[in-house]
Scaffold this motif. Structure first.
Motif, PDB file in Angstrom:
ATOM      1  N   UNK A 184       0.799  -1.229   0.000  1.00 31.66           N
ATOM      2  CA  UNK A 184       0.000   0.000   0.000  1.00 31.66           C
ATOM      3  C   UNK A 184       0.831   1.278   0.000  1.00 31.66           C
ATOM      4  N   UNK A 185       2.080   1.217   0.461  1.00 33.45           N
ATOM      5  CA  UNK A 185       2.916   2.419   0.510  1.00 33.45           C
ATOM      6  C   UNK A 185       3.513   2.762  -0.842  1.00 33.45           C
ATOM      7  N   UNK A 186       3.304   1.896  -1.841  1.00 35.06           N
ATOM      8  CA  UNK A 186       3.811   2.174  -3.191  1.00 35.06           C
ATOM      9  C   UNK A 186       2.668   1.980  -4.197  1.00 35.06           C
ATOM     10  N   UNK A 187       1.526   2.550  -3.868  1.00 31.98           N
ATOM     11  CA  UNK A 187       0.299   2.619  -4.677  1.00 31.98           C
ATOM     12  C   UNK A 187      -0.659   1.455  -4.464  1.00 31.98           C
ATOM     13  N   UNK A 188      -0.183   0.291  -4.055  1.00 30.98           N
ATOM     14  CA  UNK A 188      -1.087  -0.786  -3.684  1.00 30.98           C
ATOM     15  C   UNK A 188      -1.884  -1.348  -4.846  1.00 30.98           C
ATOM     16  N   UNK A 189      -3.114  -1.750  -4.552  1.00 30.49           N
ATOM     17  CA  UNK A 189      -3.970  -2.413  -5.529  1.00 30.49           C
ATOM     18  C   UNK A 189      -4.357  -1.457  -6.654  1.00 30.49           C
ATOM     19  N   UNK A 190      -4.758  -2.007  -7.805  1.00 25.36           N
ATOM     20  CA  UNK A 190      -5.168  -1.145  -8.921  1.00 25.36           C
ATOM     21  C   UNK A 190      -6.355  -0.262  -8.562  1.00 25.36           C
ATOM     22  N   UNK A 191      -6.450   0.862  -9.283  1.00 21.61           N
ATOM     23  CA  UNK A 191      -7.623   1.731  -9.136  1.00 21.61           C
ATOM     24  C   UNK A 191      -8.704   1.376 -10.143  1.00 21.61           C
ATOM     25  N   UNK A 192      -8.330   0.600 -11.180  1.00 24.05           N
ATOM     26  CA  UNK A 192      -9.322   0.231 -12.201  1.00 24.05           C
ATOM     27  C   UNK A 192      -8.799  -0.951 -13.006  1.00 24.05           C
ATOM     28  N   UNK A 193      -9.714  -1.829 -13.365  1.00 28.42           N
ATOM     29  CA  UNK A 193      -9.409  -2.971 -14.226  1.00 28.42           C
ATOM     30  C   UNK A 193     -10.398  -2.951 -15.383  1.00 28.42           C
ATOM     31  N   UNK A 194      -9.880  -2.926 -16.613  1.00 29.79           N
ATOM     32  CA  UNK A 194     -10.773  -3.008 -17.760  1.00 29.79           C
ATOM     33  C   UNK A 194     -10.831  -1.745 -18.593  1.00 29.79           C
TER      34      UNK A 194
END
Length: 263
Positions: A184-194
């Motif tokens: 999470x300290x380096x952007x973590x999970x995607x903000x959008x898929x697709x």
């Protein structure tokens, strides 16, 4: 000078020496296991707005370290922030006026430098999980796009979210989310898929920063918040002066990727 074939196995000190010597190259795949960071440096009078902007937009702007005014190194970066990145962009009134490999002649005694987390940090973990990292495969800079999503403003500072994109086979999307969510300290999970259009991105072949990469049949574009967001905000905000890294040409720090991995 060209990118050395052993870039992945170099230590941060050795990589920084190459950059100090004038080598300019995107740093994806360099110094495996060592954390990379975005750089944005602004005059002290503007530093609070940048810090507040980062606090209000932590997905895009996770702060790893901040220097004292005029500082040229940081606790996570024992090199020289003026010379030891492979590329810099100098901004005046929000407009890029120079791209240099040595920012010494532009550095000011009142600059406060922010090191912002970079998604390159989790790319080794993606590769180890069997998720392709296409820009490394193709020897290109990661593609980055301005989106239609507004950031939360801070003082005079505002702008739109910037994202990086990696094509992922449809059956591996869950793996990509799982792996990167642990950083999470380096952007973590995607903000959008697709669908890129959901982010206001009209053409994947025309990134705002970096290089386009191949999206193969059966792959889905996956988007992560990007640490170039503060530079896009600077261009929208138009402060009198700022220095940032050239997108994709990162600060290679003395921290380890595992330092930012959560169980």
């Amino acid at each position: 000078m060209s990118t050395p074939p052993d870039a992945a196995t170099l230590t941060p000190d050795r990589a920084r020496a190459l950059f100090r010597g004038g080598l300019r190259a995107p740093t994806a795949g360099w110094c495996a296991g060592w954390t990379q960071a975005n750089l944005i440096a602004v005059p002290r009078e503007d530093a609070y707005d940048v810090l507040l902007f980062a606090q209000r937009n932590p997905k895009a702007c996770p702060v790893l370290d901040v220097t004292e005014p005029g500082g040229t190194s940081a606790s996570l970066f024992r090199g020289d922030l003026r010379t030891d990145l492979p590329g810099y962009v100098v901004y005046e009134d929000g407009v890029p006026v120079a791209e240099v490999t040595d920012a010494t002649g532009h550095w000011r005694d009142d600059l406060v430098a922010f090191l912002i987390g970079c998604s390159f940090t989790f790319e080794n973990a993606l590769a180890e999980a069997g998720v392709p990292v296409r820009h490394i495969e193709q020897g290109r800079n990661v593609p980055m796009y301005r989106t239609s999503r507004p950031c939360r403003g801070a003082g005079a500072l505002g702008g739109r979210l910037v994202v990086s994109m990696r094509p992922v086979p449809a059956g591996r999307n869950a793996d990509a989310v799982r792996v990167t969510a642990r950083y999470p300290a380096v952007h973590g999970a995607p903000v959008h898929v697709g669908d890129p259009a959901a982010l206001g991105i009209a053409d994947l072949d025309a990134p705002d920063f970096g290089d386009a990469v191949e999206v193969r049949p059966g792959e889905v574009p996956v988007f992560w918040a990007c640490g170039v967001t503060p530079q896009a905000a600077v261009m929208a905000w138009r402060p009198k002066f700022a220095i940032g890294h050239a997108p994709g040409h990162m600060a290679i720090t003395d921290a380890r990727d595992g330092d930012y991995l959560i169980p």
